[in-house]
Design a protein around this motif. Structure first.
Motif, PDB file in Angstrom:
ATOM      1  N   ALA A   1      -5.964  -4.115  -1.392  1.00  0.00           N
ATOM      2  CA  ALA A   1      -6.522  -3.234  -0.572  1.00  0.00           C
ATOM      3  C   ALA A   1      -7.471  -2.154  -1.117  1.00  0.00           C
ATOM      4  N   GLY A   2      -7.079  -1.599  -2.203  1.00  0.00           N
ATOM      5  CA  GLY A   2      -7.813  -0.368  -3.013  1.00  0.00           C
ATOM      6  C   GLY A   2      -9.332  -1.068  -3.252  1.00  0.00           C
ATOM      7  N   GLN A   3      -9.488  -2.323  -3.534  1.00  0.00           N
ATOM      8  CA  GLN A   3     -10.749  -3.114  -4.130  1.00  0.00           C
ATOM      9  C   GLN A   3     -11.769  -3.161  -2.958  1.00  0.00           C
ATOM     10  N   VAL A   4     -11.234  -3.264  -1.601  1.00  0.00           N
ATOM     11  CA  VAL A   4     -12.157  -3.518  -0.820  1.00  0.00           C
ATOM     12  C   VAL A   4     -12.501  -2.414   0.353  1.00  0.00           C
ATOM     13  N   VAL A   5     -11.739  -1.315  -0.269  1.00  0.00           N
ATOM     14  CA  VAL A   5     -12.086   0.007   1.125  1.00  0.00           C
ATOM     15  C   VAL A   5     -13.458   0.219   1.157  1.00  0.00           C
ATOM     16  N   ASP A   6     -14.234   0.421  -0.080  1.00  0.00           N
ATOM     17  CA  ASP A   6     -15.657   0.998  -0.140  1.00  0.00           C
ATOM     18  C   ASP A   6     -16.172   0.043   0.452  1.00  0.00           C
ATOM     19  N   LEU A   7     -16.300  -1.594   0.348  1.00  0.00           N
ATOM     20  CA  LEU A   7     -17.161  -2.486   0.815  1.00  0.00           C
ATOM     21  C   LEU A   7     -17.155  -2.533   2.223  1.00  0.00           C
TER      22      LEU A   7
END
Length: 316
Positions: A304-310
């Motif tokens: 989840a943390g990998q795609v929060v910004d995107l």
């Protein structure tokens, strides 16, 4: 992504030259592609689709036009498709939430010689209506995968929150979830008003304390208020909450361990890839030979943390 497009364009050019087409390919700036979806660009999910459409138009230098009815309205959507056909675009991209309501309009486009690609919904009927291919995920299969995962987490009694009753794709999600879950599942029909969803999920939890799983069918509109309902009811420890699609807030909840997972169908690609395919078809007569699956991918705590910004940027 730009390298991916460059490879496609290079391959298209080579094949076009080998084939020895008798007419020159259309200039990119002369190509016009129209998109008609059932989801408004103001909807967080569909804004990502529109972003994909716009980025593809920018990357390839073609004209793209995204259109949708103001509400979930199949009569209005059919009229938008008919209007698009009258403009004779080089390609038409449509979602198909209701084949009975939209079939005639789509067939008119095909009969007029306009190449059609369906996206997001309608994979089961796309070919029969004359579309060249479909870009999206198999909704029943995605729902079943989610149901199996939630059953493995210990779920016994589930609630499927359907925020767009009448959308065949959402019905397929609920049915797949029920079949994969294996336990008792009730469908909770709502509108796409987050306040209504919050109130109805709260009421469902209050009336049945055995509910231990909530499956929402859209992250921002349904997943977030469903999770809020569970938290407000003091049942975060007992009830697992998952959703189709993603939003920055729901992804953060997954990363924080408050929600189980989200199902990513990569809707950016559902907007992006059909534009790429239709632009190459207009220039070189090229078209993939089959459907393109854009999902599903389960986004759990470790991802989840990998795609929060995107997600916050409107890409994921």
């Amino acid at each position: 992504m730009k390298r991916f497009v460059a490879r496609l364009l290079t391959a298209a050019a080579v094949v076009g030259l080998v084939a020895g087409a008798g007419t020159s390919p259309a200039k990119a700036e002369d190509i016009n592609i129209i998109v008609v979806s059932h989801g408004q660009a103001s909807d967080p999910f569909w804004s990502v689709v529109k972003n994909g459409v716009a980025k593809a138009g920018e990357d390839l230098g073609v004209s793209v036009d995204y259109r949708a009815p103001e509400t979930f309205d199949m009569v209005a959507m059919g009229q938008l498709i008919d209007a698009a056909v009258n403009q004779e675009p080089h390609g038409l991209i449509v979602s198909i939430p209701d084949a009975d309501a939209l079939g005639d309009s789509i067939r008119k486009a095909v009969a007029a010689g306009i190449p059609v690609i369906s996206m997001n919904s309608g994979s089961d009927v796309s070919a029969s209506l004359g579309a060249a291919l479909h870009v999206g995920q198999e909704e029943y299969d995605a729902g079943k995968k989610a149901g199996e995962a939630l059953a493995e987490m210990g779920g016994k009694k589930g609630l499927c929150v359907n925020h767009e009753v009448g959308n065949v794709s959402l019905d397929q999600r609920c049915q797949g979830f029920a079949d994969g879950f294996g336990g008792s599942v009730s469908v909770l029909p709502t509108t796409n008003d987050p306040a209504e969803i919050l109130a109805k999920v709260k009421a469902a939890l209050a009336s049945d304390g055995d509910i231990d799983t909530v499956m929402a069918l859209g992250a921002a509109l349904a997943g977030e208020p469903s999770l809020r309902a569970v938290k407000d009811s003091g049942m975060l420890e007992q009830v697992k909450v998952a959703t189709f699609d993603m939003s920055a807030n729901f992804l953060q909840a997954i990363a924080d361990g408050e929600a189980a997972f989200a199902i990513d169908q990569q809707q950016f690609l559902q907007g992006y890839l059909p534009v790429v395919f239709l632009a190459n078809h207009a220039r070189y007569g090229l078209m993939p030979g089959g459907n393109v699956p854009s999902g599903p991918n389960l986004i759990t705590k470790d991802k989840a943390g990998q795609v929060v910004d995107l997600s916050a940027k409107g890409i994921r």
